[in-house]
Design a protein around this motif. Sequence first.
Motif, PDB file in Angstrom:
ATOM      1  N   GLY A 183       1.980  -0.637 -10.149  1.00  0.00           N
ATOM      2  CA  GLY A 183       0.705  -0.663  -9.450  1.00  0.00           C
ATOM      3  C   GLY A 183       0.309   0.650  -8.811  1.00  0.00           C
ATOM      4  O   GLY A 183      -0.690   0.728  -8.112  1.00  0.00           O
ATOM      5  N   GLY A 184       1.109   1.704  -9.036  1.00  0.00           N
ATOM      6  CA  GLY A 184       0.819   2.996  -8.435  1.00  0.00           C
ATOM      7  C   GLY A 184       1.071   3.047  -6.940  1.00  0.00           C
ATOM      8  O   GLY A 184       0.622   3.968  -6.254  1.00  0.00           O
TER       9      GLY A 184
ATOM     10  N   ASP B 269       5.358   8.714   2.303  1.00  0.00           N
ATOM     11  CA  ASP B 269       5.744   7.977   1.109  1.00  0.00           C
ATOM     12  C   ASP B 269       5.144   8.523  -0.187  1.00  0.00           C
ATOM     13  O   ASP B 269       5.431   8.012  -1.262  1.00  0.00           O
ATOM     14  N   SER B 270       4.311   9.547  -0.125  1.00  0.00           N
ATOM     15  CA  SER B 270       3.764  10.127  -1.345  1.00  0.00           C
ATOM     16  C   SER B 270       3.461  11.605  -1.132  1.00  0.00           C
ATOM     17  O   SER B 270       3.311  12.069   0.008  1.00  0.00           O
ATOM     18  N   ALA B 271       3.386  12.333  -2.239  1.00  0.00           N
ATOM     19  CA  ALA B 271       3.085  13.761  -2.155  1.00  0.00           C
ATOM     20  C   ALA B 271       2.797  14.304  -3.540  1.00  0.00           C
ATOM     21  O   ALA B 271       3.248  13.755  -4.549  1.00  0.00           O
ATOM     22  N   CYS B 272       2.025  15.376  -3.582  1.00  0.00           N
ATOM     23  CA  CYS B 272       1.897  16.182  -4.796  1.00  0.00           C
ATOM     24  C   CYS B 272       2.895  17.323  -4.590  1.00  0.00           C
ATOM     25  O   CYS B 272       2.591  18.307  -3.908  1.00  0.00           O
ATOM     26  N   LEU B 273       4.087  17.144  -5.134  1.00  0.00           N
ATOM     27  CA  LEU B 273       5.226  17.983  -4.775  1.00  0.00           C
ATOM     28  C   LEU B 273       5.285  19.268  -5.599  1.00  0.00           C
ATOM     29  O   LEU B 273       5.409  19.215  -6.825  1.00  0.00           O
TER      30      LEU B 273
ATOM     31  N   ALA C 192       3.914  14.567  -9.229  1.00  0.00           N
ATOM     32  CA  ALA C 192       3.222  13.547  -8.443  1.00  0.00           C
ATOM     33  C   ALA C 192       4.186  12.435  -8.054  1.00  0.00           C
ATOM     34  O   ALA C 192       4.822  11.824  -8.907  1.00  0.00           O
ATOM     35  N   LEU C 193       4.290  12.196  -6.741  1.00  0.00           N
ATOM     36  CA  LEU C 193       5.122  11.122  -6.206  1.00  0.00           C
ATOM     37  C   LEU C 193       4.237  10.198  -5.365  1.00  0.00           C
ATOM     38  O   LEU C 193       3.932  10.501  -4.224  1.00  0.00           O
ATOM     39  N   PRO C 194       3.790   9.057  -5.965  1.00  0.00           N
ATOM     40  CA  PRO C 194       3.997   8.604  -7.339  1.00  0.00           C
ATOM     41  C   PRO C 194       2.948   9.208  -8.258  1.00  0.00           C
ATOM     42  O   PRO C 194       2.113  10.002  -7.825  1.00  0.00           O
ATOM     43  N   ALA C 195       2.996   8.817  -9.543  1.00  0.00           N
ATOM     44  CA  ALA C 195       2.000   9.288 -10.498  1.00  0.00           C
ATOM     45  C   ALA C 195       0.601   9.037  -9.946  1.00  0.00           C
ATOM     46  O   ALA C 195       0.309   7.970  -9.412  1.00  0.00           O
TER      47      ALA C 195
END
Length: 236
Positions: free
Chosen positions: A114-115, A207-211, A229-232
């Motif tokens: 679900g992203g 909980d997310s990032a463009c790493l 991408a975390l997540p995509a």
Amino acid sequence: MIGRTRRGASRAAAALLAAGCSLGAIGCAAGPTGPGAPVSPGGSSNGGTEGPGTAAAPAPEGSTTVACDASRPADPDPGGDPDPGGDPDLGGDPDLVVGPFSLPGAAHGIRTYGGTPAAPGPDGLSYYKIGVQVVYGSTATVSIGAEARSFAGIRTERGRDGGYSAVTYAACANDAEAESRGLGTAGEATGSTRGFWVGGFLLRDRDSACLPLEITVGGDPTVHRVELALPAGACG
């Protein structure tokens, strides 16, 4: 060279699953079918805002090397159903590739069902598990970009809880060396061309990032800069 390749599920996936969420499983989001398969979001739904972590969350720092003896042979023939679980929408993503280094199925980021971002654990660490592969006879160093080192790290199978800012992956010289070290059954080793390490990426207090990642190969000083991408979808 930075590129994308497409591969299906592999026996390396089984090794990743066998490790389960045992790597200091904090906010662990483990793929149900191995590298490139979507990770479980663990119930997080805050869409990329900072997580509920505390000031005690271990910070990533320093560097380490994981060598031949810490690897497993990657599947020499990764064909087959990219998603043995049966959902055609969840498999077959291309790899993130920089020369001999690759992150299976991660060209567009690490996918979650679900992203939804991986949920931070009680100490504020969100864990995106994915295996690293490097062609035999090669080394590659992965570093977190300077702008993200305060909150992101690289986890290795037996490393520190907070992860590292840089990890060097040194593959076995060849398939024969991998087999001689007992790094899997003879059937797994024979014909393999790459080593595989269990691990992934950690985010601290979010909980997310463009790493941003910086990758170098062997003795070549060229720095290849990519975004994971975390997540995509986190990179837009």
